[in-house]
Design a protein around this motif. Structure first.
Motif, PDB file in Angstrom:
ATOM      1  N   ASN A 107      50.840  26.607  32.767  1.00  0.00           N
ATOM      2  CA  ASN A 107      50.283  27.613  32.920  1.00  0.00           C
ATOM      3  C   ASN A 107      49.946  28.098  33.998  1.00  0.00           C
ATOM      4  OD1 ASN A 107      51.953  27.326  30.341  1.00  0.00           O
ATOM      5  ND2 ASN A 107      49.907  26.482  29.111  1.00  0.00           N
ATOM      6  N   ASN A 108      48.903  27.619  34.307  1.00  0.00           N
ATOM      7  CA  ASN A 108      48.036  28.275  35.820  1.00  0.00           C
ATOM      8  C   ASN A 108      48.749  28.365  36.647  1.00  0.00           C
ATOM      9  OD1 ASN A 108      46.066  28.446  34.318  1.00  0.00           O
ATOM     10  ND2 ASN A 108      44.498  26.709  35.347  1.00  0.00           N
ATOM     11  N   MET A 109      49.711  28.013  37.563  1.00  0.00           N
ATOM     12  CA  MET A 109      50.280  28.104  38.907  1.00  0.00           C
ATOM     13  C   MET A 109      51.811  29.250  37.989  1.00  0.00           C
ATOM     14  SD  MET A 109      51.367  24.444  39.276  1.00  0.00           S
ATOM     15  CE  MET A 109      52.258  24.918  40.938  1.00  0.00           C
ATOM     16  N   LYS A 110      52.296  28.803  36.973  1.00  0.00           N
ATOM     17  CA  LYS A 110      52.463  30.898  36.214  1.00  0.00           C
ATOM     18  C   LYS A 110      52.048  31.317  36.581  1.00  0.00           C
ATOM     19  CE  LYS A 110      55.583  29.335  32.762  1.00  0.00           C
ATOM     20  NZ  LYS A 110      56.235  28.440  31.727  1.00  0.00           N
ATOM     21  N   ILE A 111      50.717  31.296  35.874  1.00  0.00           N
ATOM     22  CA  ILE A 111      49.981  32.424  35.990  1.00  0.00           C
ATOM     23  C   ILE A 111      50.265  33.246  36.852  1.00  0.00           C
ATOM     24  CG2 ILE A 111      48.066  34.071  35.095  1.00  0.00           C
ATOM     25  CD1 ILE A 111      47.764  32.166  32.664  1.00  0.00           C
ATOM     26  N   GLU A 112      49.640  32.431  38.408  1.00  0.00           N
ATOM     27  CA  GLU A 112      49.525  33.134  39.512  1.00  0.00           C
ATOM     28  C   GLU A 112      50.858  32.880  39.851  1.00  0.00           C
ATOM     29  OE1 GLU A 112      49.292  29.971  43.883  1.00  0.00           O
ATOM     30  OE2 GLU A 112      48.618  29.081  41.694  1.00  0.00           O
ATOM     31  N   LYS A 113      51.640  32.907  40.136  1.00  0.00           N
ATOM     32  CA  LYS A 113      52.622  33.866  40.218  1.00  0.00           C
ATOM     33  C   LYS A 113      53.055  34.571  39.482  1.00  0.00           C
ATOM     34  CE  LYS A 113      56.647  29.869  40.959  1.00  0.00           C
ATOM     35  NZ  LYS A 113      57.268  29.045  40.684  1.00  0.00           N
ATOM     36  N   LEU A 114      52.773  34.978  38.423  1.00  0.00           N
ATOM     37  CA  LEU A 114      53.123  36.443  37.363  1.00  0.00           C
ATOM     38  C   LEU A 114      51.975  37.678  38.361  1.00  0.00           C
ATOM     39  CD1 LEU A 114      53.130  38.067  34.900  1.00  0.00           C
ATOM     40  CD2 LEU A 114      51.089  36.853  34.312  1.00  0.00           C
ATOM     41  N   LEU A 115      50.679  36.859  38.646  1.00  0.00           N
ATOM     42  CA  LEU A 115      49.437  37.484  39.388  1.00  0.00           C
ATOM     43  C   LEU A 115      49.609  38.102  40.496  1.00  0.00           C
ATOM     44  CD1 LEU A 115      45.955  36.599  37.865  1.00  0.00           C
ATOM     45  CD2 LEU A 115      47.420  38.182  37.100  1.00  0.00           C
ATOM     46  N   ASP A 116      50.991  37.111  41.702  1.00  0.00           N
ATOM     47  CA  ASP A 116      51.978  37.885  42.899  1.00  0.00           C
ATOM     48  C   ASP A 116      52.157  39.076  42.471  1.00  0.00           C
ATOM     49  OD1 ASP A 116      49.857  35.494  44.492  1.00  0.00           O
ATOM     50  OD2 ASP A 116      51.507  34.618  44.220  1.00  0.00           O
ATOM     51  N   ALA A 117      53.318  38.800  41.634  1.00  0.00           N
ATOM     52  CA  ALA A 117      54.165  39.883  41.332  1.00  0.00           C
ATOM     53  C   ALA A 117      53.321  41.119  40.308  1.00  0.00           C
ATOM     54  CB  ALA A 117      54.809  39.195  40.016  1.00  0.00           C
ATOM     55  N   VAL A 118      52.055  40.910  40.397  1.00  0.00           N
ATOM     56  CA  VAL A 118      51.693  42.068  39.624  1.00  0.00           C
ATOM     57  C   VAL A 118      50.783  43.336  40.472  1.00  0.00           C
ATOM     58  CG1 VAL A 118      49.421  43.265  38.628  1.00  0.00           C
ATOM     59  CG2 VAL A 118      51.463  41.299  37.181  1.00  0.00           C
ATOM     60  N   LEU A 119      50.004  42.091  41.591  1.00  0.00           N
ATOM     61  CA  LEU A 119      49.885  42.603  43.005  1.00  0.00           C
ATOM     62  C   LEU A 119      50.771  43.127  44.088  1.00  0.00           C
ATOM     63  CD1 LEU A 119      46.389  40.648  42.977  1.00  0.00           C
ATOM     64  CD2 LEU A 119      46.693  43.116  41.654  1.00  0.00           C
ATOM     65  N   GLU A 120      52.329  42.746  44.254  1.00  0.00           N
ATOM     66  CA  GLU A 120      52.913  43.229  44.787  1.00  0.00           C
ATOM     67  C   GLU A 120      53.023  44.594  44.898  1.00  0.00           C
ATOM     68  OE1 GLU A 120      57.868  42.477  45.631  1.00  0.00           O
ATOM     69  OE2 GLU A 120      56.615  41.586  44.057  1.00  0.00           O
ATOM     70  N   GLY A 121      52.963  45.458  46.092  1.00  0.00           N
ATOM     71  CA  GLY A 121      53.084  46.740  46.311  1.00  0.00           C
ATOM     72  C   GLY A 121      51.823  47.402  46.036  1.00  0.00           C
ATOM     73  N   LYS A 122      50.628  46.462  46.143  1.00  0.00           N
ATOM     74  CA  LYS A 122      49.828  47.125  45.753  1.00  0.00           C
ATOM     75  C   LYS A 122      48.256  46.231  46.632  1.00  0.00           C
ATOM     76  CE  LYS A 122      49.467  47.995  40.540  1.00  0.00           C
ATOM     77  NZ  LYS A 122      49.205  47.818  39.455  1.00  0.00           N
ATOM     78  N   PRO A 123      48.809  46.535  47.802  1.00  0.00           N
ATOM     79  CA  PRO A 123      48.052  46.042  49.036  1.00  0.00           C
ATOM     80  C   PRO A 123      46.375  46.393  49.520  1.00  0.00           C
ATOM     81  CG  PRO A 123      49.906  47.832  50.193  1.00  0.00           C
ATOM     82  CD  PRO A 123      49.727  47.500  48.190  1.00  0.00           C
ATOM     83  N   VAL A 124      45.590  45.461  49.403  1.00  0.00           N
ATOM     84  CA  VAL A 124      44.243  45.586  49.751  1.00  0.00           C
ATOM     85  C   VAL A 124      44.360  45.746  50.717  1.00  0.00           C
ATOM     86  CG1 VAL A 124      42.158  45.006  49.083  1.00  0.00           C
ATOM     87  CG2 VAL A 124      43.814  44.764  47.241  1.00  0.00           C
ATOM     88  N   ASN A 125      42.844  46.921  51.725  1.00  0.00           N
ATOM     89  CA  ASN A 125      43.764  46.723  52.965  1.00  0.00           C
ATOM     90  C   ASN A 125      41.890  47.104  53.114  1.00  0.00           C
ATOM     91  OD1 ASN A 125      43.217  46.727  55.530  1.00  0.00           O
ATOM     92  ND2 ASN A 125      44.022  48.948  55.770  1.00  0.00           N
ATOM     93  N   ILE A 126      40.889  46.054  54.029  1.00  0.00           N
ATOM     94  CA  ILE A 126      39.653  46.788  53.501  1.00  0.00           C
ATOM     95  C   ILE A 126      39.326  46.861  55.004  1.00  0.00           C
ATOM     96  CG2 ILE A 126      37.188  45.963  53.886  1.00  0.00           C
ATOM     97  CD1 ILE A 126      38.536  46.093  50.572  1.00  0.00           C
ATOM     98  N   THR A 127      39.018  47.842  55.828  1.00  0.00           N
ATOM     99  CA  THR A 127      38.454  48.623  56.907  1.00  0.00           C
ATOM    100  C   THR A 127      37.988  47.619  57.839  1.00  0.00           C
ATOM    101  OG1 THR A 127      37.684  50.476  56.344  1.00  0.00           O
ATOM    102  CG2 THR A 127      40.631  50.744  56.769  1.00  0.00           C
ATOM    103  N   ASP A 128      37.081  47.871  58.911  1.00  0.00           N
ATOM    104  CA  ASP A 128      36.503  47.131  59.514  1.00  0.00           C
ATOM    105  C   ASP A 128      35.064  48.130  59.388  1.00  0.00           C
ATOM    106  OD1 ASP A 128      37.568  45.115  61.240  1.00  0.00           O
ATOM    107  OD2 ASP A 128      37.189  45.440  62.551  1.00  0.00           O
TER     108      ASP A 128
END
Length: 356
Positions: A170-191
């Motif tokens: 179940n946790n692995m399934k949610i892991e894949k789900l969250l990867d899909a949810v975050l896809e297209g929402k890149p997080v970029n922390i600059t220097d």
């Protein structure tokens, strides 16, 4: 495979083994400068849950429903018990019960979020293959301390391999789900963002006080209110001090005679800063000659023979040394917020009921 902290904060049902909990020693974590959640859903995503009662409740009692699906008290209790088992007998019973009360509501919140995410994963047709699941369990098994088997861990956690496979799947399934949810929402922390954080938090997290690394041998009186006990302790510590002057091994004598739990490590207390030890001990640790055992120091705990191996001057940790860690932690925090918002959206659309 490295697991991101943001993921662990949302969905992990932890099976922990071989933890070396501190035995009477206070340990600080000055490097963890961005607060991490530990198994519960981020505060912003919590569903308002009334605290569950501490007194015994039937494991068959329904404590919540998620879109009509029941969550039983037994499910909550099993996870709480599994997590509390990590502490063994090191905690007073009253404190354990207080922790249990706090943990039950958090675990229920976690189970609600998990049910919602699993339903969304099913709707999106996200699956975990048997090969993927077996590989993950093999990975977990490979990290167990030498001599500790998976069967022993499962028995200690009062669970089975079938339950473990189900939960990890179940946790692995949610892991894949969250990867899909975050896809297209890149997080970029600059220097620049990292540097701004560093400058804002420098005094709190990136300035190291003067530190010492010391070992000690503690001889405690049998009765702290009895003058004779103190006199006997003084005779004993003087006799040990004489042995050290004659060339005896400090670590061996610490293991043999010290009343502190650090005796297991030859009296080694590790590094500590000013303000962390009682005043008399601190004064000696930051003043006496390095690698020389000083005269016995009396504190409320007894008499200490102290050997200081190193002292480090106070100073700031350079930005370049912590930049990557700051960026990683800020990225994790940003992902955590995105996932929390996603869970909020699931809750807003769901039929959730908490049953007192």
């Amino acid at each position: 495979m490295k697991k991101s902290l943001w993921f662990a904060a949302i969905v992990a049902i932890v099976i922990s083994a071989g933890c070396d909990k501190n035995k009477g020693e206070d340990v600080k974590d000055g490097d963890n400068f961005i607060e991490q959640n530990t198994g519960e859903v981020n505060e912003a995503a919590q569903f308002p849950v009334s605290q569950l009662p501490v007194e015994p409740v039937s494991p068959d009692k329904v404590v919540a429903t998620v879109n009509g699906a029941e969550i039983l008290q037994g499910e909550v209790s099993r996870i709480v018990d599994m997590q509390l088992s990590q502490y063994g007998a090191q905690m007073p019973e009253a404190f354990v019960e207080q922790m249990r009360a706090n943990m039950q509501s958090r675990v229920l919140e976690m189970l609600i979020a998990q049910r919602l995410m699993l339903a969304d994963a099913t709707e999106r047709e996200i699956e975990v293959s048997e090969d993927e699941l077996t590989a993950r369990i093999d990975e977990i098994t490979s990290t167990l301390p030498e001599g500790l088997t998976l069967d022993a861990v499962l028995a200690d956690a009062n669970t089975t391999i079938e339950v473990m496979r189900s939960e990890i799947g179940n946790n692995m399934k949610i892991e894949k789900l969250l990867d899909a949810v975050l896809e297209g929402k890149p997080v970029n922390i600059t220097d620049e963002t990292a540097l701004n954080f560093y400058n804002e938090k420098k005094a709190e997290h990136f300035t190291k006080p003067e530190q010492a690394h010391a070992s000690h041998i503690l001889i405690s009186p049998e009765d702290v209110d009895d003058d004779k006990s103190w006199a006997d302790a003084k005779k004993k510590v003087d006799a040990i001090a004489l042995k050290l002057k004659e060339g005896a091994d400090f670590a061996a004598l610490a293991k043999e005679s010290s009343a502190c739990s650090s005796s297991e490590n030859g009296g080694d207390l590790g590094q500590f800063g000013r303000g962390e030890m009682v005043a008399e001990f601190e004064e000696a640790a930051f003043s006496q000659e390095l690698n020389v055992v000083g005269e016995p120091v009396k504190t409320k705990y007894g008499f200490h023979l102290i050997k200081v191996s190193q002292r480090t001057a106070a100073g700031e940790t350079p930005f370049d040394e912590v930049k990557e860690e700051i960026i990683e932690n800020l990225e994790d925090a940003a992902k955590n917020e995105l996932v929390s918002n996603y869970i909020d959206e699931l809750k807003a659309k769901a039929d959730l009921k908490i049953i007192e």
